[in-house]
Design a protein around this motif. Structure first.
Motif, mmCIF file in Angstrom:
data_model
loop_
_atom_site.group_PDB
_atom_site.id
_atom_site.type_symbol
_atom_site.label_atom_id
_atom_site.label_comp_id
_atom_site.label_asym_id
_atom_site.label_seq_id
_atom_site.Cartn_x
_atom_site.Cartn_y
_atom_site.Cartn_z
ATOM 1 N N GLU A 1 -2.078 0.415 4.947
ATOM 2 C CA GLU A 1 -1.736 -0.591 3.949
ATOM 3 C C GLU A 1 -0.814 0.053 2.919
ATOM 4 O O GLU A 1 -1.206 1.008 2.232
ATOM 5 N N THR B 1 -4.132 -6.806 -8.490
ATOM 6 C CA THR B 1 -3.385 -6.601 -7.239
ATOM 7 C C THR B 1 -4.091 -7.225 -6.045
ATOM 8 O O THR B 1 -3.443 -7.516 -5.031
ATOM 9 N N GLU C 1 -6.743 7.262 -0.758
ATOM 10 C CA GLU C 1 -6.710 5.843 -0.397
ATOM 11 C C GLU C 1 -5.351 5.421 0.165
ATOM 12 O O GLU C 1 -5.266 4.474 0.933
ATOM 13 N N TRP C 2 -4.279 6.101 -0.236
ATOM 14 C CA TRP C 2 -2.937 5.703 0.204
ATOM 15 C C TRP C 2 -2.652 6.124 1.640
ATOM 16 O O TRP C 2 -1.697 5.640 2.260
ATOM 17 N N SER D 1 -0.651 -8.388 0.703
ATOM 18 C CA SER D 1 -0.774 -7.004 1.153
ATOM 19 C C SER D 1 0.035 -6.822 2.440
ATOM 20 O O SER D 1 0.072 -7.706 3.298
ATOM 21 N N GLN E 1 7.656 -2.878 -5.424
ATOM 22 C CA GLN E 1 7.018 -1.898 -6.285
ATOM 23 C C GLN E 1 7.560 -1.957 -7.705
ATOM 24 O O GLN E 1 6.850 -1.731 -8.674
ATOM 25 N N ASP F 1 1.023 0.675 -0.476
ATOM 26 C CA ASP F 1 0.621 0.440 -1.858
ATOM 27 C C ASP F 1 1.783 -0.130 -2.661
ATOM 28 O O ASP F 1 2.298 0.482 -3.597
ATOM 29 N N GLY G 1 0.551 -1.058 -6.374
ATOM 30 C CA GLY G 1 -0.108 -0.028 -7.185
ATOM 31 C C GLY G 1 -1.618 -0.117 -7.182
ATOM 32 O O GLY G 1 -2.272 0.462 -8.047
ATOM 33 N N LYS G 2 -2.196 -0.831 -6.214
ATOM 34 C CA LYS G 2 -3.652 -0.952 -6.171
ATOM 35 C C LYS G 2 -4.311 0.399 -5.937
ATOM 36 O O LYS G 2 -5.314 0.739 -6.583
ATOM 37 N N MET G 3 -3.735 1.204 -5.019
ATOM 38 C CA MET G 3 -4.315 2.513 -4.724
ATOM 39 C C MET G 3 -4.246 3.423 -5.947
ATOM 40 O O MET G 3 -5.178 4.183 -6.238
ATOM 41 N N ARG G 4 -3.158 3.326 -6.675
ATOM 42 C CA ARG G 4 -3.025 4.150 -7.877
ATOM 43 C C ARG G 4 -4.072 3.750 -8.921
ATOM 44 O O ARG G 4 -4.632 4.605 -9.602
#
Length: 490
Positions: free
Chosen positions: A163, A332, A106-107, A337, A23, A165, A168-171
């Motif tokens: 999955e 991302t 999503e997270w 993943s 991260q 994060d 930071g894809k979900m963010r």
């Protein structure tokens, strides 16, 4: 503490440390506002218009305070409540709100449940295999040769897939959804600003048509009286039939304006009815064009403040934020993943043993680290396209800002010049009215002919119509300035 516990604890700490490390080196897509080259003041911002250079301007005035005509205020209220574009804008907000709520989650892990999944697979003797003797043995029967049960499953389970994060894809997805949601609010503001301006312009156009109707009717009555005098002079042998024809022609010019203006008034009323979400009907009004009250002092503020007021400018910046977040998502997608899958439930061969606990219990956990290797350049293409889309959004933002500043400048210049035009037009009207008065006196005394009185009446008609049009231009220019500065949505 035994050795196995120590190993598990060490493994857990290692996994957590690895995730935190990933991260920390995650790609960044934080939004940075572009630098815009803005002037210190608007072109046309002159002292004669009292355009103060303070940070705030008339855009901060509530629209009900900007307009002082109660009939117009009621008309705008009805439009804001019933206009079809406003209704659609509200629906767009509701749609975007649902998407933003979903993006915030999503997270969270995905949870699926299966209740009562029963499956039987039947085979015959020619199938490469042997009868499921265990199944029939449990049933206390011998396995048949044809169409025997080869396999049986009775399953009820819960599966969880999560999955992490780590990049930071979900963010980024949440940031994109939020920007799109806020865009719908700005779109509604823009619709409201345009709607208020359109209704006000239509209303002022009605007042103009009413004023032009008064001028046409007054001029028509004046030329009718002149025609009667010319006819009497013809009967007395003091003039010719040509004088009657030319005087009647001038009278018909004024008379022809009346049905044309009636048509324009009805069409304008229908247009305003549509803007307010109503069927075609008459528009109530009791104010004359010359009696419209408004505040002469105008404060425009500075161009920098305009950027935060104009809904379309804010919408363009939110579009840039959404495109910036989309770059983060596309970037991302190119990285590995990490997914954790957990499954547990009940499984048995025979239905009677389905809920036999703990005999039918099963469970499993899978940790998966997957990375794209070769996808025909699709992921890289998506990333490069996302960056170009972000650059386009930045260009659109700059275009919106420059366009807004140009609109303000146009309105300021129009207000300044129309003020001068009105002063000249008022002098023309006063002169033409005096000319008509003097020509009538001279005509009745025999010192002027019919040509002179006809020209005087024509000049007065033209000058009065022109003055009314300029007064309407001033009112509409004030509305356009209010709209251009971002007013009308508060």
């Amino acid at each position: 503490m035994n050795k196995k516990t120590i190993i598990k604890g060490t493994l857990y700490v290692s996994v957590v440390s690895a995730i935190l490390a990933l991260q920390s080196c995650a790609p960044q897509s934080n939004y940075k506002a572009p630098k815009l080259d803005l002037p210190e003041q608007f072109r046309g911002q002159v002292d004669s218009l009292n355009t103060a250079k303070d940070s705030v301007g008339i855009a901060d005035i509530d629209w009900k305070a900007f307009f002082e005509d109660e009939k117009l205020i009621n008309l705008i209220d009805r439009g804001l409540e019933n206009n079809f574009d406003m209704t659609n804008a509200i629906k767009n907000i509701q749609i975007a709100d649902q998407k933003a709520r979903q993006a915030k989650l999503e997270w969270l892990p995905k949870i699926d449940m299966t209740l009562g999944n029963v499956g039987y697979q039947y085979k015959s003797s020619n199938y490469y295999g042997s009868p499921s003797s265990a199944y029939y043995k449990k049933k206390g029967k011998d396995a048949p040769e044809n169409m025997y049960v080869n396999s049986a499953q009775h399953i009820s389970d819960i599966s969880i897939s999560w999955e992490l994060d780590i990049w930071g894809k979900m963010r980024s997805m949440s940031a994109e959804a939020l920007a799109n949601y806020l865009k719908t609010h700005e779109a509604k503001k823009a619709v409201q600003t345009a709607l208020i301006a359109n209704i006000a312009e239509g209303y002022y156009n009605l007042l103009l048509l009413d004023a032009q109707m008064e001028v046409a009717q007054s001029n028509y009555e004046l030329t009718k009286n002149t025609l009667k005098i010319v006819e009497l002079q013809r009967d007395a042998g003091q003039t010719t039939s040509l004088a009657i024809q030319q005087t009647r022609n001038q009278m018909l010019v004024a008379k022809a304006l009346i049905p044309s203006l009636k048509q324009q008034i009805a069409i304008q009323e229908n247009s305003l009815s549509l803007l307010t979400g109503q069927l075609p009907d008459a528009i109530e009004r009791d104010t004359k064009l010359a009696d419209v009250k408004y505040e002469e002092t105008l404060t425009t503020g500075v161009p920098l403040y305009l950027v935060s007021q104009r809904p379309d400018v804010q919408q363009a910046e939110l579009e840039l934020k959404a495109k910036n977040a989309r770059v983060g998502v596309a970037q991302t997608n190119r990285y590995p993943s990490l997914t954790i899958d957990v499954t547990g439930g009940l499984n048995s061969m025979l239905g009677k043993n389905w809920f036999n606990i703990p005999g039918s219990l099963f469970g499993g956990i899978i940790g998966e680290l997957s990375a794209p290797l070769f996808n025909k350049r699709k992921l890289k293409t998506d990333f490069e396209v996302a960056k170009i889309e972000r650059e386009k959004a930045e260009i659109d933002l700059q275009k919106s800002v420059y366009g807004a500043i140009t609109e303000v400048s146009d309105a300021l210049i129009t207000l300044e010049t129309v003020k001068e035009q009105i002063e000249i037009a008022e002098e023309q009207v006063a002169t033409s009215r005096l000319g008509v008065k003097q020509s009538n006196l001279l005509f009745n005394s025999g010192y002027a002919n019919y040509i002179e009185i006809i020209n005087a009446q024509k000049n007065m008609l033209d000058s009065e119509l022109n003055l009314n049009k300029l007064k309407q231009n001033k009112l509409i220019s004030r509305v356009k300035l209010y709209k251009a500065l971002g007013g009308g949505w508060k």
